[in-house]
Design an enzyme around this catalytic site. Structure first.
Site, PDB file in Angstrom:
ATOM      1  N   LYS A   1      13.638 -13.653 -11.497  1.00  0.00           N
ATOM      2  CA  LYS A   1      13.524 -12.609 -12.331  1.00  0.00           C
ATOM      3  C   LYS A   1      12.254 -12.762 -13.413  1.00  0.00           C
ATOM      4  O   LYS A   1      11.429 -12.212 -13.799  1.00  0.00           O
ATOM      5  CB  LYS A   1      14.699 -12.056 -12.919  1.00  0.00           C
ATOM      6  CG  LYS A   1      15.638 -11.189 -12.070  1.00  0.00           C
ATOM      7  CD  LYS A   1      14.935  -9.836 -11.829  1.00  0.00           C
ATOM      8  CE  LYS A   1      15.346  -9.145 -10.646  1.00  0.00           C
ATOM      9  NZ  LYS A   1      15.062  -9.850  -9.412  1.00  0.00           N
TER      10      LYS A   1
ATOM     11  N   LYS B   1       6.392  -3.820  -4.455  1.00  0.00           N
ATOM     12  CA  LYS B   1       7.769  -3.741  -4.377  1.00  0.00           C
ATOM     13  C   LYS B   1       8.156  -3.765  -2.908  1.00  0.00           C
ATOM     14  O   LYS B   1       9.218  -4.305  -2.814  1.00  0.00           O
ATOM     15  CB  LYS B   1       8.043  -2.011  -5.012  1.00  0.00           C
ATOM     16  CG  LYS B   1       9.620  -1.648  -4.729  1.00  0.00           C
ATOM     17  CD  LYS B   1      10.345  -2.387  -5.684  1.00  0.00           C
ATOM     18  CE  LYS B   1      11.714  -1.856  -5.639  1.00  0.00           C
ATOM     19  NZ  LYS B   1      12.679  -3.124  -6.429  1.00  0.00           N
TER      20      LYS B   1
ATOM     21  N   TRP C   1      -2.869  -2.738  -1.774  1.00  0.00           N
ATOM     22  CA  TRP C   1      -2.623  -3.924  -2.149  1.00  0.00           C
ATOM     23  C   TRP C   1      -3.602  -4.923  -1.355  1.00  0.00           C
ATOM     24  O   TRP C   1      -3.276  -5.098  -0.208  1.00  0.00           O
ATOM     25  CB  TRP C   1      -1.100  -4.163  -1.781  1.00  0.00           C
ATOM     26  CG  TRP C   1      -0.371  -5.230  -2.611  1.00  0.00           C
ATOM     27  CD1 TRP C   1      -0.210  -5.566  -3.742  1.00  0.00           C
ATOM     28  CD2 TRP C   1      -0.114  -6.706  -1.890  1.00  0.00           C
ATOM     29  NE1 TRP C   1       0.451  -6.891  -4.032  1.00  0.00           N
ATOM     30  CE2 TRP C   1       0.474  -7.609  -2.892  1.00  0.00           C
ATOM     31  CE3 TRP C   1      -0.550  -7.009  -0.629  1.00  0.00           C
ATOM     32  CZ2 TRP C   1       0.689  -8.886  -2.691  1.00  0.00           C
ATOM     33  CZ3 TRP C   1      -0.046  -8.481  -0.215  1.00  0.00           C
ATOM     34  CH2 TRP C   1       0.759  -9.392  -1.299  1.00  0.00           C
TER      35      TRP C   1
ATOM     36  N   HIS D   1      20.364 -35.880 -10.028  1.00  0.00           N
ATOM     37  CA  HIS D   1      19.413 -36.473  -8.866  1.00  0.00           C
ATOM     38  C   HIS D   1      17.873 -36.215  -9.243  1.00  0.00           C
ATOM     39  O   HIS D   1      17.241 -36.318  -8.065  1.00  0.00           O
ATOM     40  CB  HIS D   1      20.085 -35.691  -7.666  1.00  0.00           C
ATOM     41  CG  HIS D   1      21.489 -36.146  -7.344  1.00  0.00           C
ATOM     42  ND1 HIS D   1      21.880 -37.177  -7.115  1.00  0.00           N
ATOM     43  CD2 HIS D   1      22.532 -35.430  -7.457  1.00  0.00           C
ATOM     44  CE1 HIS D   1      23.321 -37.187  -7.019  1.00  0.00           C
ATOM     45  NE2 HIS D   1      23.652 -36.085  -7.208  1.00  0.00           N
TER      46      HIS D   1
ATOM     47  N   CYS E   1       0.939  -1.253   0.071  1.00  0.00           N
ATOM     48  CA  CYS E   1      -0.063  -0.053   0.252  1.00  0.00           C
ATOM     49  C   CYS E   1       0.936   0.977   0.115  1.00  0.00           C
ATOM     50  O   CYS E   1       1.724   1.350   0.510  1.00  0.00           O
ATOM     51  CB  CYS E   1      -1.016   0.058   1.119  1.00  0.00           C
ATOM     52  SG  CYS E   1      -1.835  -1.387   1.419  1.00  0.00           S
TER      53      CYS E   1
ATOM     54  N   ARG F   1       5.108   0.482  -5.806  1.00  0.00           N
ATOM     55  CA  ARG F   1       5.001  -0.239  -4.804  1.00  0.00           C
ATOM     56  C   ARG F   1       4.039  -1.510  -5.095  1.00  0.00           C
ATOM     57  O   ARG F   1       4.083  -2.338  -4.124  1.00  0.00           O
ATOM     58  CB  ARG F   1       4.686   0.221  -3.413  1.00  0.00           C
ATOM     59  CG  ARG F   1       5.562   1.436  -3.034  1.00  0.00           C
ATOM     60  CD  ARG F   1       5.037   2.356  -2.210  1.00  0.00           C
ATOM     61  NE  ARG F   1       4.754   1.676  -0.514  1.00  0.00           N
ATOM     62  CZ  ARG F   1       5.512   1.661   0.242  1.00  0.00           C
ATOM     63  NH1 ARG F   1       6.590   2.189   0.004  1.00  0.00           N
ATOM     64  NH2 ARG F   1       5.463   0.935   1.312  1.00  0.00           N
TER      65      ARG F   1
ATOM     66  N   ASN G   1      -2.029   0.995   5.832  1.00  0.00           N
ATOM     67  CA  ASN G   1      -1.171   0.011   5.426  1.00  0.00           C
ATOM     68  C   ASN G   1      -0.765  -1.004   6.461  1.00  0.00           C
ATOM     69  O   ASN G   1      -0.603  -0.497   7.474  1.00  0.00           O
ATOM     70  CB  ASN G   1       0.204   0.867   4.976  1.00  0.00           C
ATOM     71  CG  ASN G   1       1.116  -0.266   4.372  1.00  0.00           C
ATOM     72  OD1 ASN G   1       0.685  -1.403   4.289  1.00  0.00           O
ATOM     73  ND2 ASN G   1       2.380   0.231   4.122  1.00  0.00           N
ATOM     74  N   GLY G   2      -0.820  -2.259   6.315  1.00  0.00           N
ATOM     75  CA  GLY G   2      -0.562  -3.393   7.253  1.00  0.00           C
ATOM     76  C   GLY G   2      -1.640  -4.039   7.425  1.00  0.00           C
ATOM     77  O   GLY G   2      -2.491  -4.248   6.556  1.00  0.00           O
TER      78      GLY G   2
ATOM     79  N   GLU H   1       8.926 -13.769 -11.996  1.00  0.00           N
ATOM     80  CA  GLU H   1       8.255 -12.519 -11.595  1.00  0.00           C
ATOM     81  C   GLU H   1       7.759 -11.519 -12.773  1.00  0.00           C
ATOM     82  O   GLU H   1       6.779 -10.855 -12.547  1.00  0.00           O
ATOM     83  CB  GLU H   1       8.812 -11.751 -10.410  1.00  0.00           C
ATOM     84  CG  GLU H   1      10.129 -11.075 -10.621  1.00  0.00           C
ATOM     85  CD  GLU H   1      10.749 -10.369  -9.615  1.00  0.00           C
ATOM     86  OE1 GLU H   1      11.854 -10.010  -9.510  1.00  0.00           O
ATOM     87  OE2 GLU H   1       9.962  -9.826  -8.765  1.00  0.00           O
TER      88      GLU H   1
ATOM     89  N   GLU I   1      18.574 -16.546  -8.915  1.00  0.00           N
ATOM     90  CA  GLU I   1      18.161 -15.101  -9.141  1.00  0.00           C
ATOM     91  C   GLU I   1      17.662 -14.992 -10.720  1.00  0.00           C
ATOM     92  O   GLU I   1      16.592 -14.319 -10.750  1.00  0.00           O
ATOM     93  CB  GLU I   1      19.249 -14.104  -8.984  1.00  0.00           C
ATOM     94  CG  GLU I   1      19.005 -12.698  -9.374  1.00  0.00           C
ATOM     95  CD  GLU I   1      17.905 -11.946  -8.573  1.00  0.00           C
ATOM     96  OE1 GLU I   1      17.512 -12.809  -7.601  1.00  0.00           O
ATOM     97  OE2 GLU I   1      17.626 -11.021  -8.890  1.00  0.00           O
TER      98      GLU I   1
HETATM   99  C1  AGP Z   1      13.136  -8.831  -6.442  1.00  0.00           C
HETATM  100  O1  AGP Z   1      12.964  -8.780  -7.818  1.00  0.00           O
HETATM  101  C2  AGP Z   1      11.779  -9.074  -5.951  1.00  0.00           C
HETATM  102  N1  AGP Z   1      10.871  -8.081  -6.240  1.00  0.00           N
HETATM  103  C3  AGP Z   1      11.731  -9.241  -4.136  1.00  0.00           C
HETATM  104  O2  AGP Z   1      12.168 -10.916  -4.185  1.00  0.00           O
HETATM  105  C4  AGP Z   1      12.693  -8.502  -3.200  1.00  0.00           C
HETATM  106  O3  AGP Z   1      13.945  -8.696  -3.454  1.00  0.00           O
HETATM  107  C5  AGP Z   1      12.172  -9.022  -1.817  1.00  0.00           C
HETATM  108  O4  AGP Z   1      10.859  -8.597  -1.812  1.00  0.00           O
HETATM  109  C6  AGP Z   1      13.111  -8.040  -0.733  1.00  0.00           C
HETATM  110  O5  AGP Z   1      12.831  -7.062  -0.528  1.00  0.00           O
HETATM  111  P1  AGP Z   1      13.752  -5.923  -0.096  1.00  0.00           P
HETATM  112  O6  AGP Z   1      15.055  -5.963  -0.561  1.00  0.00           O
HETATM  113  O7  AGP Z   1      13.183  -4.431  -0.108  1.00  0.00           O
HETATM  114  O8  AGP Z   1      13.919  -6.315   1.528  1.00  0.00           O
END
Ligand code: AGP
Length: 620
Positions: free
Chosen positions: A493, A615, A75, A512, A2, A27, A101-102, A496, A489
């Site tokens: 990427k 975000k 969100w 395995h 949010c 966000r 937010n929360g 997502e 990683e």
């Molecule tokens: C990364 O591409 C992601 N969107 C996500 O995994 C992110 O790295 C994770 O939520 C941690 O966020 P932060 O570094 O703000 O704690």
């Protein structure tokens, strides 16, 4: 998650609030709303979907001009992303409006209590309960200055969970009140005007003067009397002042189609900024901001690295470097698991928490658990003034500048560089490396911005390759040693951004089980270590490429310049400059970022704001 915006001042609050919401879009959200106070009444508008939907509503049914307003991008957690569930929520009598937010964990009990009093709820959210409670507390509070803040404190004392709440009242056209517990909120101070934001992006176009709010604090902003901060009991506290070192231009797209493309391109500079002022003239590390004494650093006998998502992958790579350089055992753990398995921590444990946003709730809770157990906590963070560095014993800022795209790119590379700095610094302080060994690695670090720029300059063939992969159902990623977390990683990427099934494997694990999924034409991306890497890891990975190719895989190989061994087995070859083994992830990750971005773009997806994602994840 949010986004929260508040404004009081001489400008038209409708414009300032909408602009702030636009800047917080990154966000992640699924509905938006705004409320203003004008002529002794609250007026609001809210709509499911993107901000454009809200703007359409406002064009058809404009709100009155006002000098005070609040806005929210939601969100969804409690209740789906509908018009009714969007914020702001007004109390039943229309006297107050609230954004949140929360998660209010005891909302069911509080809702039942309100319903017993005859209040009819109009949404399924946990937030609405705060609006009704606030109206009741406002009614009961003594009239005069500070009444809304008084009511907010009464409500906060009853709430369990994490929350940032911002409220405005129909009868108070000059007063904004906000509260925070374990959820982000910053205050911006302009010339005769005040801003509230989930983060500074909401107001950096207007001011860089900011105040941090601490845990369990309420801020009352009166346009004429200024700012008063108290704890939930009402005792006044002095907020920490700071100046935001990002400028508004850094949070704009600057001619790129996507923020992610801009942030990928910024990586050489971002890395240079992470290193700036931390490498001494004799090739030594200068980390004055690590406020732990030399003796405390010498006493460390175990390190935990705790983080989420991409930051967790940075931690996995850090383990290889820190253990190799310092000989201190390092464990890496996802933050959401850490505190639930009762890890063994004490005064000689260093817990390194990594977070780009500094607000990730899982990481914050892990940090608090570590501190409760007496461990020392060092944060690696990008966002100035955020909660995680504030609650840590020490902090190393990455100085990457604002990262707006949901997918972390420059955030990740600069986290890696910061981890290298921490590892080398520990090695230097503890005397486990000769000075010339440290300075040789420092020289390698200094070369990284140029190496990254070189990789970026050669990305056109990767973009072309990406377009040919846009219809893939599954893409696998393989790596060994530090290449393994890079594979994880790369897969994250792709998932997502492109919504394609992707998995990263330790190349040696393939036989395995996972090798069974390889079919004719399955794309397999292999991160090949340097031929100079230890104990023939390179040769083993070359064998793995042959194994998958023999089973029909389409091999996409990322290998160092001059590595001819891979050539016969690579259907596509992506070259990266020669880089020392432990630092190689800084360059090998880049083609994977570009690939994911380009595939998502080819598939017509929103690269910066992928579906279902936020975000900064400010709930557990
Ligand atoms: C990364 O591409 C992601 N969107 C996500 O995994 C992110 O790295 C994770 O939520 C941690 O966020 P932060 O570094 O703000 O704690």
């Amino acid at each position: 998650m949010c986004g929260i915006v508040g404004y009081v001042g001489p400008q038209d609050a409708r414009d300032v609030v909408l602009e702030g919401l636009r800047r917080l879009e990154y966000r992640g959200y699924d509905s938006a709303g705004i409320a203003v106070v004008a002529d002794g009444a609250l007026s609001s508008a809210k709509k499911a979907g993107k901000l454009a939907n809200l703007e359409k509503v406002l064009a058809e049914r404009p709100l009155p001009a006002a000098t005070i307003g609040i806005g929210h991008t939601r969100w969804a957690t409690h209740g789906g992303p509908t018009d009714r569930n969007a914020h702001p929520h007004l109390s039943a009598d229309g006297s107050v409006a609230v954004i949140h937010n929360g998660i209010i964990e005891n909302f069911a009990v509080l809702r039942a209590e309100c319903e017993k009093d005859g209040i009819e709820f109009t949404s399924e959210t946990d937030t609405e309960v705060a609006a009704h409670l606030l109206a009741r507390a406002y009614d009961a509070a003594p009239e005069g200055e500070g009444r809304l803040a008084d009511a907010m404190r009464t409500v906060c004392r009853r709430l369990e969970g994490a929350f940032t709440l911002v409220a405005t009242a129909a009868a108070e056209p000059d007063t904004l009140v906000a509260a925070r517990r374990s959820s982000p909120l910053v205050v911006g101070i302009g010339d005769g005007e005040y801003f509230l934001g989930s983060d500074v992006a909401a107001f950096i176009a207007h001011t860089r003067e900011a105040r941090e709010l601490g845990q369990d604090q309420v801020v009352e902003i009166d346009r004429h009397r200024g700012l008063t901060v108290t704890d939930f009991a009402g005792a006044e506290v002095e907020p920490t002042a700071y100046t935001v070192d990002w400028d508004a231009a850094a949070a704009e797209k600057g001619g790129y189609d996507w923020f992610m493309l801009k942030e990928i391109a910024e990586q050489p500079q971002a890395i240079a900024d992470t290193l700036l002022g931390r490498l001494g003239v004799r090739g030594e590390l200068v980390l004055d901001e690590v406020r732990l004494s030399d003796q405390e650093l010498r006493d460390i006998d175990k390190i935990f690295v705790v983080a989420c998502g991409t930051a967790y992958h940075a931690g996995l790579i850090a383990k290889y470097a820190i253990e190799h350089w310092t000989r201190i055992p390092v464990e890496v753990e996802v933050a959401s698991e850490f505190r639930y398995r009762d890890p063994v921590l004490d005064r000689s444990t260093l817990v390194v928490v990594i977070s780009q946003s500094g607000e990730t709730m899982d990481t914050l809770m892990a940090l608090r658990h570590a501190k409760d157990q007496n461990a020392r906590v060092l944060a690696i963070c990008n966002a100035n003034g955020s909660t995680i560095p504030r609650e840590s014993d020490a902090v190393l800022y990455t100085h990457a500048g604002p990262e707006v795209a949901v997918a972390s790119t420059k955030g990740f590379l600069t986290q890696l560089v910061a981890c290298y700095l921490v590892g080398l610094f520990l090695a230097q302080i503890r005397g486990v490396k000769y000075e010339d060994e440290v300075s040789a690695i420092v020289a390698d670090l200094r070369r990284l911005p140029e190496a990254v720029a070189q990789v970026l300059a050669g990305m056109e063939p990767v973009r072309e390759l990406a377009r040919s992969l846009a219809d893939a159902n599954t893409i696998l990623f393989l790596g060994r040693h530090v290449g393994f977390p890079v594979a994880l990683e790369g897969a994250l990427k792709l998932k997502e951004l492109a919504y394609i099934h992707a998995e990263g494997f330790a190349a040696g694990e393939l036989k395995h089980g996972p090798i069974a999924v390889i079919d004719q034409g399955t794309p397999v991306i292999v991160i090949v270590p340097s031929p100079r890497s230890r104990e023939s890891v390179h040769g083993k990975v070359v064998s793995n490429i042959q194994e998958v190719r023999a089973r029909g895989a389409r091999t996409i190989v990322i290998a160092e310049e001059g590595d001819e061994d891979v050539v016969p087995y690579a259907d596509h070859l992506i070259r990266i400059p020669r880089t020392p083994t432990l630092l190689a992830p800084v360059v090998t990750t880049i083609p994977l970022q570009v690939l994911a971005c380009e595939i998502a773009d080819t598939r017509g997806l929103d690269v910066d704001q992928p579906r279902n994602l936020a975000k900064s994840v400010t709930v557990e």
